[in-house]
Design an enzyme around this catalytic site. Structure first.
Site, PDB file in Angstrom:
ATOM      1  CG  HIS A  37      -7.836  -2.375  -4.628  1.00  0.00           C
ATOM      2  ND1 HIS A  37      -8.963  -3.082  -4.941  1.00  0.00           N
ATOM      3  CD2 HIS A  37      -7.828  -2.265  -3.279  1.00  0.00           C
ATOM      4  CE1 HIS A  37      -9.610  -3.407  -3.839  1.00  0.00           C
ATOM      5  NE2 HIS A  37      -8.954  -2.913  -2.809  1.00  0.00           N
ATOM      6  CD  GLN A  60      -9.875  -4.920   7.991  1.00  0.00           C
ATOM      7  OE1 GLN A  60      -8.659  -4.900   8.090  1.00  0.00           O
ATOM      8  NE2 GLN A  60     -10.506  -4.192   7.075  1.00  0.00           N
ATOM      9  CD  GLU A 147      -9.050  11.731  -1.234  1.00  0.00           C
ATOM     10  OE1 GLU A 147      -9.985  12.052  -2.012  1.00  0.00           O
ATOM     11  OE2 GLU A 147      -8.041  12.433  -1.067  1.00  0.00           O
ATOM     12  CB  SER A 184     -16.937  -1.104  -3.042  1.00  0.00           C
ATOM     13  OG  SER A 184     -16.984  -2.038  -1.979  1.00  0.00           O
TER      14      SER A 184
HETATM   15  O1  PAF Z   1      -9.079  -0.896   3.202  1.00  0.00           O
HETATM   16  C1  PAF Z   1      -8.786  -2.120   3.288  1.00  0.00           C
HETATM   17  O2  PAF Z   1      -8.841  -2.890   2.318  1.00  0.00           O
HETATM   18  C2  PAF Z   1      -8.366  -2.682   4.636  1.00  0.00           C
HETATM   19  O3  PAF Z   1      -9.063  -2.075   5.677  1.00  0.00           O
HETATM   20  C3  PAF Z   1      -6.854  -2.606   4.866  1.00  0.00           C
HETATM   21  C4  PAF Z   1      -6.358  -1.196   4.933  1.00  0.00           C
HETATM   22  C5  PAF Z   1      -6.119  -3.362   3.765  1.00  0.00           C
HETATM   23  C6  PAF Z   1      -6.505  -3.293   6.195  1.00  0.00           C
HETATM   24  O4  PAF Z   1      -6.873  -4.631   6.213  1.00  0.00           O
END
Ligand code: PAF
Length: 280
Positions: A37, A60, A147, A184
């Site tokens: 990040h 999601q 990516e 991750s």
């Molecule tokens: O990659 C992520 O952390 C999530 O899928 C995102 C893009 C922030 C959407 O909730």
């Protein structure tokens, strides 16, 4: 740096920046920030202002997935954002994002039906919907995605193209631990024994990449070698090992143009992904 939780506060701040002629870089995240990040936040520094959203998006996650246990630590994330010169953190509640009821979705065909879409059938609809909403709220000039989530990146690019969204999507390289494991937030789930076993993902990816770089064109041969590498680890269970066209996410037999070689592997109960790409 400001931390806000309402859509109204984001709109007010962004409007003031835009009035002053400033550009906005946006990094959407689910928090528990790691160096992956932070590399996106650094890349977003090419804009006058950087906005980071931290929202563990319930839409999601499938019913049996890790929504409840997904790691969260706003204080730690805020300190990192401050250090990396973020101007605004948007940290909404699920109620702020979705209200009492919610009926509108952004869905996508073809690209969402392969790879992670097979074992996570509602995932990309949730990603597209929340990202579209965040784009509407933050109205950035550029947005940054890793990516490592290569299918997500391709889907977001396609959504922006198909729906004429007025911003540029930038993909940033995978950031790895020194021993190769792709960074991750889900790595925190791994026990010490599983953490060692998880190295099988990057080993498999490096092996496949080396074969492709040495001129192997047969996708099945590369997949077989990557699969055998993963199967050599007793704690690993394969979800998929696939080589797909970078634009359509459909499987290829021969490596000609741009491809994505992607894997998803369970280490114990933790599902991890990794990949390599060869562009056109
Ligand atoms: O990659 C992520 O952390 C999530 O899928 C995102 C893009 C922030 C959407 O909730």
């Amino acid at each position: 740096m400001k931390i806000v939780s309402t859509i109204e506060e984001v709109r007010t701040q962004v409007a003031a920046w835009k009035k002053a002629g400033e550009t906005i870089g946006f990094v959407p995240t689910m928090g528990y920030l790691h160096e992956g990040h932070l590399s996106l936040i650094e890349a977003a520094g090419e804009n006058d202002r950087v906005v980071v959203s931290i929202f563990v998006n319930p839409m999601q996650f499938g019913p049996t997935e890790d929504l409840a246990s997904y790691p969260r630590d706003l204080e730690r994330d805020a300190a990192l954002c401050e250090k990396y010169h973020v101007d605004l953190i948007f940290h909404p509640t699920a109620e702020e994002m979705y209200g009492e009821s919610f009926y509108s979705y952004v869905d996508m065909d073809v690209l969402t039906k392969e790879l992670c879409g097979l074992s996570r059938p509602v995932h990309f609809r949730g990603v597209c919907t929340v990202v579209a909403k965040l784009f509407n709220i933050v109205t950035p000039d550029r947005a940054y995605f890793g990516e490592k989530d290569a299918q997500q990146l391709a889907i977001i690019k396609r959504m922006v193209q198909d729906l004429n969204m007025p911003l540029t999507i930038k993909g940033c390289p995978i950031i790895r631990e020194e021993d190769g494991l792709a960074k991750s937030s889900r790595n925190t789930y791994l026990s010490p024994e599983e953490r060692k076993a998880a190295l099988v993902l990057s080993r498999s990816v490096f092996l496949g990449k080396a074969m492709a770089e040495q001129g192997e064109k047969d996708a099945d041969r590369i997949k077989a070698a990557m699969t055998a590498e993963i199967e050599s680890e007793p704690l690993a269970r394969i979800d998929y090992v696939k080589i797909v066209d970078l634009k359509t996410m459909q499987q290829v037999k021969t490596i000609n143009g741009g491809i994505l070689a992607a894997i998803a592997v369970y280490i114990g109960k933790t599902r991890l992904i990794d990949n390599f790409m060869i562009s056109d």
